[in-house]
Design a protein around this motif. Structure first.
Motif, short mmCIF file in Angstrom:
data_model
loop_
_atom_site.label_atom_id
_atom_site.label_comp_id
_atom_site.label_asym_id
_atom_site.label_seq_id
_atom_site.Cartn_x
_atom_site.Cartn_y
_atom_site.Cartn_z
N GLU A 1 -37.02 69.23 -33.35
CA GLU A 1 -38.50 69.76 -33.54
C GLU A 1 -39.09 69.56 -32.06
N ILE A 2 -40.10 70.38 -31.75
CA ILE A 2 -41.10 70.17 -30.70
C ILE A 2 -42.19 70.90 -31.16
N ASN B 1 -32.95 58.86 -41.60
CA ASN B 1 -34.04 58.85 -40.77
C ASN B 1 -33.85 58.10 -39.43
N LYS B 2 -32.58 57.01 -39.67
CA LYS B 2 -32.27 56.27 -38.45
C LYS B 2 -31.76 57.19 -37.13
N GLN B 3 -31.25 58.27 -37.26
CA GLN B 3 -30.81 59.24 -36.48
C GLN B 3 -31.76 59.90 -35.84
N LEU B 4 -33.08 60.12 -36.58
CA LEU B 4 -34.06 60.77 -35.95
C LEU B 4 -34.96 59.83 -35.18
N CYS B 5 -35.61 60.62 -34.14
CA CYS B 5 -36.64 59.64 -33.34
C CYS B 5 -37.71 60.68 -32.78
N ILE B 6 -38.82 59.89 -32.69
CA ILE B 6 -40.01 60.60 -32.52
C ILE B 6 -40.70 60.32 -31.48
N ALA B 7 -41.48 61.03 -30.66
CA ALA B 7 -42.47 60.50 -29.50
C ALA B 7 -43.78 61.66 -29.46
N HIS B 8 -44.60 61.04 -29.35
CA HIS B 8 -46.15 61.82 -29.21
C HIS B 8 -46.74 61.61 -28.05
N LEU B 9 -47.43 62.67 -27.38
CA LEU B 9 -48.17 62.86 -26.36
C LEU B 9 -49.69 63.31 -26.87
N ASN B 10 -50.54 62.54 -26.71
CA ASN B 10 -52.01 63.07 -27.41
C ASN B 10 -53.01 63.35 -26.18
N THR C 1 -45.51 66.95 -29.99
CA THR C 1 -44.34 66.01 -30.64
C THR C 1 -43.31 66.26 -30.59
N VAL C 2 -42.34 65.45 -30.24
CA VAL C 2 -40.95 65.59 -29.99
C VAL C 2 -40.24 65.02 -31.12
N ILE C 3 -39.17 65.46 -31.61
CA ILE C 3 -38.17 64.80 -32.63
C ILE C 3 -36.84 65.04 -32.20
N LEU C 4 -36.19 64.16 -31.98
CA LEU C 4 -34.76 64.10 -31.64
C LEU C 4 -33.75 63.82 -32.81
N ASP C 5 -32.58 64.49 -32.83
CA ASP C 5 -31.74 64.13 -33.99
C ASP C 5 -30.21 64.32 -33.23
N SER C 6 -29.40 63.62 -33.89
CA SER C 6 -28.04 63.32 -33.46
C SER C 6 -26.90 64.22 -34.22
N LYS C 7 -26.46 65.12 -33.28
CA LYS C 7 -25.14 65.99 -33.99
C LYS C 7 -23.92 64.94 -34.11
N ASN C 8 -24.08 63.73 -34.20
CA ASN C 8 -22.73 62.83 -34.55
C ASN C 8 -21.98 63.20 -35.55
N LEU D 1 -37.79 61.94 -22.19
CA LEU D 1 -37.32 60.50 -22.05
C LEU D 1 -37.71 59.41 -22.60
N SER D 2 -39.10 59.51 -22.90
CA SER D 2 -39.55 58.40 -23.94
C SER D 2 -39.02 58.55 -25.22
N ALA D 3 -38.66 59.73 -25.80
CA ALA D 3 -38.00 60.02 -27.16
C ALA D 3 -36.70 59.42 -27.15
N ILE D 4 -35.89 59.69 -26.04
CA ILE D 4 -34.54 59.29 -25.75
C ILE D 4 -34.60 57.60 -25.72
N ALA D 5 -35.52 56.99 -25.13
CA ALA D 5 -35.82 55.42 -25.12
C ALA D 5 -35.87 54.91 -26.39
N ASN D 6 -36.70 55.73 -27.16
CA ASN D 6 -36.99 55.17 -28.44
C ASN D 6 -35.75 55.25 -29.44
#
Length: 140
Positions: A93-94, A16-25, A124-131, A69-74
């Motif tokens: 996921e979005i 889960n360290k590679q995952l990153c989540i951002a929400h806009l309510n 809700t945006v979830i980013l992941d890395s293809k590292n 951009l907020s999810a990238i900063a997270n």
């Protein structure tokens, strides 16, 4: 905690360290209009998604762009020593869910009132890395 649970928890935490989540309510556009933009960037690379959102004329594209951009900063806050360009981030996921609905009345003929539902949504945006470090190969 037993050794097996601890190892499983550490593996889950590392994954889960590679995952990153951002929400806009309570975004004040309707979910249906926002889903059109969300469908365009689902599963795409972050750079491509930012370009699509930047040059789109839809109102919701600017809000989704800021959220991305907020999810990238997270993600940068979680992975301080890694670079965004080398990590191959993508939108895993979005999803857009319905939010609070404001109910208003509009005057109608013969003394009636029609109900207007002003919809909002939650994004809700979830980013992941293809590292390449995540892929483990075994050579025998």
């Amino acid at each position: 905690m037993g050794a097996r649970k601890r190892l499983a928890a550490e593996a889950r935490k590392e994954k889960n360290k590679q995952l990153c989540i951002a929400h806009l309510n309570n975004n004040n556009t309707s979910p249906r209009k926002t889903r059109l933009m969300a469908d365009l960037i689902r599963g795409k690379e972050v750079e491509y998604a930012l370009n699509v959102l930047k040059y789109s004329k839809k109102e919701s594209s600017e809000k989704i762009r800021k959220l991305l951009l907020s999810a990238i900063a997270n993600w940068q806050a979680k992975n301080e020593n890694a670079r965004v360009e080398e990590s191959h981030l993508f939108v895993k996921e979005i999803y857009v869910d319905g939010g609070r609905m404001l109910k208003r009345l509009r005057t109608a003929p013969q003394g009636r009132g029609y109900r207007i539902r002003k919809r909002s949504n939650h994004i809700t945006v979830i980013l992941d890395s293809k590292n390449d470090n995540n892929i483990q190969t075994t050579e025998e």
